[in-house]
Design an enzyme around this catalytic site. Structure first.
Site, mmCIF file in Angstrom:
data_model
loop_
_atom_site.group_PDB
_atom_site.id
_atom_site.type_symbol
_atom_site.label_atom_id
_atom_site.label_comp_id
_atom_site.label_asym_id
_atom_site.label_seq_id
_atom_site.Cartn_x
_atom_site.Cartn_y
_atom_site.Cartn_z
ATOM 1 N N THR A 25 -3.432 -12.927 15.234
ATOM 2 C CA THR A 25 -2.295 -12.495 14.424
ATOM 3 C C THR A 25 -1.552 -13.724 13.903
ATOM 4 O O THR A 25 -1.427 -14.719 14.611
ATOM 5 C CB THR A 25 -1.344 -11.627 15.266
ATOM 6 O OG1 THR A 25 -2.023 -10.420 15.626
ATOM 7 C CG2 THR A 25 -0.075 -11.276 14.516
ATOM 8 N N GLY A 26 -1.061 -13.640 12.676
ATOM 9 C CA GLY A 26 -0.222 -14.711 12.151
ATOM 10 C C GLY A 26 -0.755 -15.314 10.873
ATOM 11 O O GLY A 26 -1.824 -14.954 10.376
ATOM 12 N N SER A 27 -0.006 -16.281 10.346
ATOM 13 C CA SER A 27 -0.278 -16.815 9.021
ATOM 14 C C SER A 27 -1.525 -17.683 8.965
ATOM 15 O O SER A 27 -2.110 -17.861 7.887
ATOM 16 C CB SER A 27 0.935 -17.624 8.534
ATOM 17 O OG SER A 27 1.247 -18.658 9.448
ATOM 18 N N THR A 28 -1.979 -18.225 10.098
ATOM 19 C CA THR A 28 -3.210 -19.031 10.115
ATOM 20 C C THR A 28 -4.425 -18.141 10.346
ATOM 21 O O THR A 28 -5.448 -18.279 9.660
ATOM 22 C CB THR A 28 -3.127 -20.129 11.185
ATOM 23 O OG1 THR A 28 -1.887 -20.840 11.041
ATOM 24 C CG2 THR A 28 -4.270 -21.123 11.039
ATOM 25 N N GLY A 81 -4.132 -18.257 16.218
ATOM 26 C CA GLY A 81 -3.270 -19.395 15.960
ATOM 27 C C GLY A 81 -2.450 -19.766 17.177
ATOM 28 O O GLY A 81 -2.592 -19.193 18.257
ATOM 29 N N GLY A 95 5.112 -16.214 18.554
ATOM 30 C CA GLY A 95 6.102 -16.245 17.490
ATOM 31 C C GLY A 95 6.041 -15.008 16.604
ATOM 32 O O GLY A 95 7.052 -14.578 16.050
ATOM 33 N N GLY A 96 4.840 -14.428 16.503
ATOM 34 C CA GLY A 96 4.671 -13.206 15.719
ATOM 35 C C GLY A 96 4.869 -11.934 16.520
ATOM 36 O O GLY A 96 4.787 -10.830 15.965
ATOM 37 N N GLU A 102 -2.616 -10.662 22.425
ATOM 38 C CA GLU A 102 -3.316 -11.928 22.182
ATOM 39 C C GLU A 102 -3.859 -12.507 23.485
ATOM 40 O O GLU A 102 -4.977 -13.027 23.531
ATOM 41 C CB GLU A 102 -2.375 -12.927 21.511
ATOM 42 C CG GLU A 102 -2.067 -12.591 20.051
ATOM 43 C CD GLU A 102 -1.014 -13.481 19.439
ATOM 44 O OE1 GLU A 102 -0.934 -13.529 18.201
ATOM 45 O OE2 GLU A 102 -0.238 -14.118 20.187
#
Length: 221
Positions: A25-28, A81, A95-96, A102
């Site tokens: 999960t996340g932007s990366t 990430g 952070g997400g 995870e």
């Protein structure tokens, strides 16, 4: 191509036909999933287990077949990430808000690959506030107990309401400044009643893909 895209797409090279893949999960991780979707459309045959509802939605949009834990015996590779990593490849994640799923998926994977841009590296963890997922019941008491370990827990908000995880829990963001013994702190936190899981991922990452001096770098443990 930005750093997140570089490391995200590089990680997709480790995915082979027939694998069960943990999808982060996340932007990366977004770039890994997008790349895997492209490979699937070109004939790659994989199944995915997502770490969040957000990731599940993206994976379906990309044409990746999803499965439940009950339908598989193992996860071959998980890719995710990190909000921070240290020189021993220990991580802070969450952070997400997906740290529990995870960690379940990262722990279940034969190989856990971490992807992170150059801004996420540190000698020691702690610059990024440590997310701790807690149950709603008795949350104030749980927060006080966590504070006794040497931090100031702050309830994560979504607007002016508490942020709620996919599991229906709260998250406390805990600023420890510097974490000298992440393995010890991980155990201390998880012994507090009301704590579901924390964002310290200790001795889990087998491979880190990051950027140093503008170049892709891979580190293994």
């Amino acid at each position: 191509m930005n750093e997140k895209q570089m490391v995200g797409e590089k990680a997709a090279e480790y995915i082979k036909d027939g694998m069960v893949v943990g999808l982060g999960t996340g932007s990366t991780a977004y770039y890994t999933i997008k790349k895997l979707g492209e490979l699937v459309r070109n004939g790659l045959n994989i199944t995915g287990i997502p770490t969040s509802e957000q990731t599940a939605k993206l994976a379906v949009e990309q044409g990746i077949t999803l499965v439940d834990f009950k339908d598989v015996k193992q996860i071959d590779v998980a890719i995710d990430g990190a909000d921070e990593f240290d020189t021993n490849l220990n991580l802070i994640k969450g952070g997400g808000g997906a740290l529990l799923r995870e960690k379940i998926i990262g722990n279940a994977a034969s190989t856990f690959i971490v992807i992170a841009d150059s801004s996420k590296g540190a000698e020691k963890l702690g610059a990024f506030p440590l997310p701790v997922e807690i149950v709603k019941f008795g949350s104030e008491m749980t927060s006080r107990k966590i504070a006794e370990l040497g931090c100031e827990p702050i309830l994560r908000l979504n607007g002016n309401r508490p942020f709620i995880t996919d599991n229906g829990n709260y998250i406390l963001d805990c600023d420890f400044k510097q974490i000298d013994s992440p393995d010890e702190l991980e155990l201390q936190l998880n012994m507090i009643p009301g704590v579901v899981e924390n964002g310290l991922f200790v001795n889990m990452a087998k491979r880190l893909i990051t950027i140093e001096n503008g170049e892709l770098v891979e580190k293994t443990r």
